[in-house]
Design a protein around this motif. Structure first.
Motif, PDB file in Angstrom:
ATOM      1  N   TYR A 198      63.847  30.603  43.860  1.00  0.00           N
ATOM      2  CA  TYR A 198      63.233  32.004  43.408  1.00  0.00           C
ATOM      3  C   TYR A 198      64.324  33.024  43.335  1.00  0.00           C
ATOM      4  O   TYR A 198      65.181  32.913  44.202  1.00  0.00           O
ATOM      5  CB  TYR A 198      62.269  32.408  44.505  1.00  0.00           C
ATOM      6  N   PRO A 199      64.256  33.728  42.196  1.00  0.00           N
ATOM      7  CA  PRO A 199      65.190  34.798  42.389  1.00  0.00           C
ATOM      8  C   PRO A 199      64.748  35.878  43.067  1.00  0.00           C
ATOM      9  O   PRO A 199      63.646  36.184  43.121  1.00  0.00           O
ATOM     10  CB  PRO A 199      65.166  35.264  40.839  1.00  0.00           C
ATOM     11  N   GLN A 200      65.604  36.551  43.588  1.00  0.00           N
ATOM     12  CA  GLN A 200      65.084  37.959  44.358  1.00  0.00           C
ATOM     13  C   GLN A 200      64.736  38.884  43.337  1.00  0.00           C
ATOM     14  O   GLN A 200      65.651  39.056  42.224  1.00  0.00           O
ATOM     15  CB  GLN A 200      66.129  38.256  45.419  1.00  0.00           C
TER      16      GLN A 200
ATOM     17  N   SER B 153      64.683  42.046  48.718  1.00  0.00           N
ATOM     18  CA  SER B 153      62.961  42.064  48.234  1.00  0.00           C
ATOM     19  C   SER B 153      62.726  41.232  47.460  1.00  0.00           C
ATOM     20  O   SER B 153      63.311  40.846  46.503  1.00  0.00           O
ATOM     21  CB  SER B 153      62.779  43.767  47.817  1.00  0.00           C
ATOM     22  N   LYS B 154      61.226  40.663  47.449  1.00  0.00           N
ATOM     23  CA  LYS B 154      60.932  39.894  46.588  1.00  0.00           C
ATOM     24  C   LYS B 154      59.288  40.274  46.194  1.00  0.00           C
ATOM     25  O   LYS B 154      58.565  40.488  47.150  1.00  0.00           O
ATOM     26  CB  LYS B 154      60.798  38.468  46.858  1.00  0.00           C
ATOM     27  N   ILE B 155      59.204  40.750  44.850  1.00  0.00           N
ATOM     28  CA  ILE B 155      57.769  41.149  44.464  1.00  0.00           C
ATOM     29  C   ILE B 155      57.256  40.005  43.478  1.00  0.00           C
ATOM     30  O   ILE B 155      57.961  39.802  42.405  1.00  0.00           O
ATOM     31  CB  ILE B 155      57.668  42.419  43.879  1.00  0.00           C
ATOM     32  N   PHE B 156      56.032  39.661  43.715  1.00  0.00           N
ATOM     33  CA  PHE B 156      55.572  38.717  42.695  1.00  0.00           C
ATOM     34  C   PHE B 156      54.505  39.577  42.016  1.00  0.00           C
ATOM     35  O   PHE B 156      53.837  40.432  42.472  1.00  0.00           O
ATOM     36  CB  PHE B 156      54.614  37.634  43.479  1.00  0.00           C
ATOM     37  N   THR B 157      54.304  39.275  40.896  1.00  0.00           N
ATOM     38  CA  THR B 157      53.160  39.664  40.016  1.00  0.00           C
ATOM     39  C   THR B 157      52.151  38.867  39.960  1.00  0.00           C
ATOM     40  O   THR B 157      52.036  37.527  39.535  1.00  0.00           O
ATOM     41  CB  THR B 157      53.776  39.919  38.361  1.00  0.00           C
ATOM     42  N   LEU B 158      50.743  39.289  40.458  1.00  0.00           N
ATOM     43  CA  LEU B 158      49.634  38.376  40.377  1.00  0.00           C
ATOM     44  C   LEU B 158      48.942  38.539  39.255  1.00  0.00           C
ATOM     45  O   LEU B 158      48.417  39.748  38.609  1.00  0.00           O
ATOM     46  CB  LEU B 158      48.992  38.563  41.400  1.00  0.00           C
ATOM     47  N   ARG B 159      48.623  37.427  38.482  1.00  0.00           N
ATOM     48  CA  ARG B 159      47.755  37.362  37.249  1.00  0.00           C
ATOM     49  C   ARG B 159      46.680  36.721  37.381  1.00  0.00           C
ATOM     50  O   ARG B 159      46.975  35.393  37.830  1.00  0.00           O
ATOM     51  CB  ARG B 159      48.909  36.969  36.081  1.00  0.00           C
ATOM     52  N   GLY B 160      45.772  37.131  36.882  1.00  0.00           N
ATOM     53  CA  GLY B 160      44.384  36.264  36.851  1.00  0.00           C
ATOM     54  C   GLY B 160      44.097  36.077  35.517  1.00  0.00           C
ATOM     55  O   GLY B 160      44.777  36.544  34.672  1.00  0.00           O
ATOM     56  N   GLU B 161      43.080  35.168  35.377  1.00  0.00           N
ATOM     57  CA  GLU B 161      42.926  34.665  33.762  1.00  0.00           C
ATOM     58  C   GLU B 161      42.033  35.763  33.192  1.00  0.00           C
ATOM     59  O   GLU B 161      41.037  36.368  33.619  1.00  0.00           O
ATOM     60  CB  GLU B 161      42.060  33.416  33.921  1.00  0.00           C
ATOM     61  N   GLU B 162      42.318  36.239  31.945  1.00  0.00           N
ATOM     62  CA  GLU B 162      41.687  37.081  31.248  1.00  0.00           C
ATOM     63  C   GLU B 162      40.459  36.592  30.635  1.00  0.00           C
ATOM     64  O   GLU B 162      40.408  35.696  29.980  1.00  0.00           O
ATOM     65  CB  GLU B 162      42.661  37.654  30.331  1.00  0.00           C
ATOM     66  N   THR B 163      39.377  37.299  30.930  1.00  0.00           N
ATOM     67  CA  THR B 163      38.023  36.867  30.095  1.00  0.00           C
ATOM     68  C   THR B 163      37.505  38.271  29.514  1.00  0.00           C
ATOM     69  O   THR B 163      37.683  39.399  30.077  1.00  0.00           O
ATOM     70  CB  THR B 163      37.197  36.291  31.088  1.00  0.00           C
ATOM     71  N   ALA B 164      36.527  38.089  28.778  1.00  0.00           N
ATOM     72  CA  ALA B 164      35.700  39.383  28.200  1.00  0.00           C
ATOM     73  C   ALA B 164      35.346  40.143  29.597  1.00  0.00           C
ATOM     74  O   ALA B 164      35.407  41.370  29.331  1.00  0.00           O
ATOM     75  CB  ALA B 164      34.599  38.858  27.447  1.00  0.00           C
ATOM     76  N   LEU B 165      34.802  39.725  30.669  1.00  0.00           N
ATOM     77  CA  LEU B 165      34.237  40.378  31.687  1.00  0.00           C
ATOM     78  C   LEU B 165      35.193  41.064  32.528  1.00  0.00           C
ATOM     79  O   LEU B 165      35.081  42.302  32.500  1.00  0.00           O
ATOM     80  CB  LEU B 165      33.628  39.409  32.662  1.00  0.00           C
ATOM     81  N   THR B 166      36.449  40.477  32.571  1.00  0.00           N
ATOM     82  CA  THR B 166      37.522  41.171  33.438  1.00  0.00           C
ATOM     83  C   THR B 166      38.142  42.140  32.571  1.00  0.00           C
ATOM     84  O   THR B 166      38.398  43.262  33.077  1.00  0.00           O
ATOM     85  CB  THR B 166      38.691  39.908  33.793  1.00  0.00           C
ATOM     86  N   ARG B 167      38.000  41.966  31.389  1.00  0.00           N
ATOM     87  CA  ARG B 167      38.756  42.997  30.436  1.00  0.00           C
ATOM     88  C   ARG B 167      37.804  44.425  30.481  1.00  0.00           C
ATOM     89  O   ARG B 167      38.410  45.511  30.492  1.00  0.00           O
ATOM     90  CB  ARG B 167      38.849  42.561  28.905  1.00  0.00           C
ATOM     91  N   LEU B 168      36.468  44.165  30.482  1.00  0.00           N
ATOM     92  CA  LEU B 168      35.419  45.003  30.520  1.00  0.00           C
ATOM     93  C   LEU B 168      35.556  45.851  31.892  1.00  0.00           C
ATOM     94  O   LEU B 168      35.496  47.131  31.991  1.00  0.00           O
ATOM     95  CB  LEU B 168      34.156  44.563  30.442  1.00  0.00           C
ATOM     96  N   ILE B 169      35.521  45.014  33.098  1.00  0.00           N
ATOM     97  CA  ILE B 169      35.841  45.670  34.420  1.00  0.00           C
ATOM     98  C   ILE B 169      37.066  46.637  34.368  1.00  0.00           C
ATOM     99  O   ILE B 169      36.883  47.694  34.817  1.00  0.00           O
ATOM    100  CB  ILE B 169      35.846  44.359  35.473  1.00  0.00           C
TER     101      ILE B 169
END
Length: 256
Positions: free
Chosen positions: A78-80, A13-29
């Protein structure tokens, strides 16, 4: 037919962590919606298979099905996340044109560099140098830094180096059949020689004729899971049938 397995994959199995750019708006959401980020994406889910010595395995599936991720795990890029992967032999991955090649170095220096990365001595690379240059059809660019190369020239160089590394296992992405028609034909002919020899090959392709011509058996991946594995004609036939039906259903949807 294939007595010894050189690639063994169990419950991978391979699971990726999806990270988006942190902004004041995304933190509020996130706060208002009680979202839990980062999100997780499962690219491969509990897959198992083996590849025998000298066997050619084809992998088919739509874009995003996990094919390239699987190749990168087999290559050690990639590591599994979980599961067991065993690969026995010298692996040459033709997956990413940028892996191993250094843009600021000349073509000459890159040939020696990549050769050394795969365990060849300088003397061994020297004996293969002229043949690599000849196959790549890039003699006029031997002392040019490769950041000036087109994507097609990079593909030719990467493929030419790879087939001279005497791989025991080759991992092949379809991108390396890019380029002009004559080079594609030459590359396919060279691959057929390797297939008929002792090299073990795992290849990803959307070309049904290529898979049928070269592969001993095929895996069909869908959303990170193995849908079907077995005889080349049977699996590719089922996959193509499924794809045609799915595409026809999608095209029949009307929007008002």
């Amino acid at each position: 037919m294939f007595d010894t397995d050189v690639i063994t994959v169990r419950d991978l199995s391979k699971i990726f962590t999806l990270r988006g750019e942190e902004t004041a708006l995304t933190r509020l959401i996130k706060f208002r919606e009680h979202l839990r980020l980062p999100r997780k994406f499962t690219a491969l889910k509990n897959i198992s298979f083996s590849v025998g010595d000298g066997e050619v395995l084809g992998i088919v599936g739509r874009n995003g099905s996990g094919k390239s991720t699987l190749l990168r795990i087999l290559a050690g890029i990639y590591p599994q996340t979980s599961g067991d992967v065993q690969v026995k032999g010298r692996v040459v991955p033709l997956i990413n044109l940028q892996v191993g090649l250094q843009p600021k170095l000349t073509m000459r220096d890159n040939i020696f560099l990549v050769g050394s990365l795969f365990g060849l001595s300088r003397k061994e690379v020297k004996t293969k140098f002229e043949s690599i240059v000849e196959f790549a059809e890039l003699r006029d660019f031997v002392d040019v830094q490769i950041y000036q190369f087109s994507s097609g020239m990079l593909a030719r160089l990467a493929f030419a180096i790879a087939i001279h590394l005497e791989p025991e296992i080759m991992l092949l992405d379809e991108v390396f059949f890019a380029g002009d028609a004559s080079f594609r034909e030459k590359s396919r002919a060279e691959m057929e020689k390797m297939v008929k020899g002792d090299c073990t090959v795992v290849m990803v392709s959307h070309q049904e004729d290529l898979i049928k011509k070269m592969c001993d058996h095929v895996i069909w991946l869908e959303r990170g899971e193995i849908i079907l594995e077995g005889n080349t004609d049977y699996v590719t036939g089922k996959y193509c049938e499924h794809t045609v039906i799915k595409d026809s259903r999608s095209s029949s949807i009307s929007y008002t």
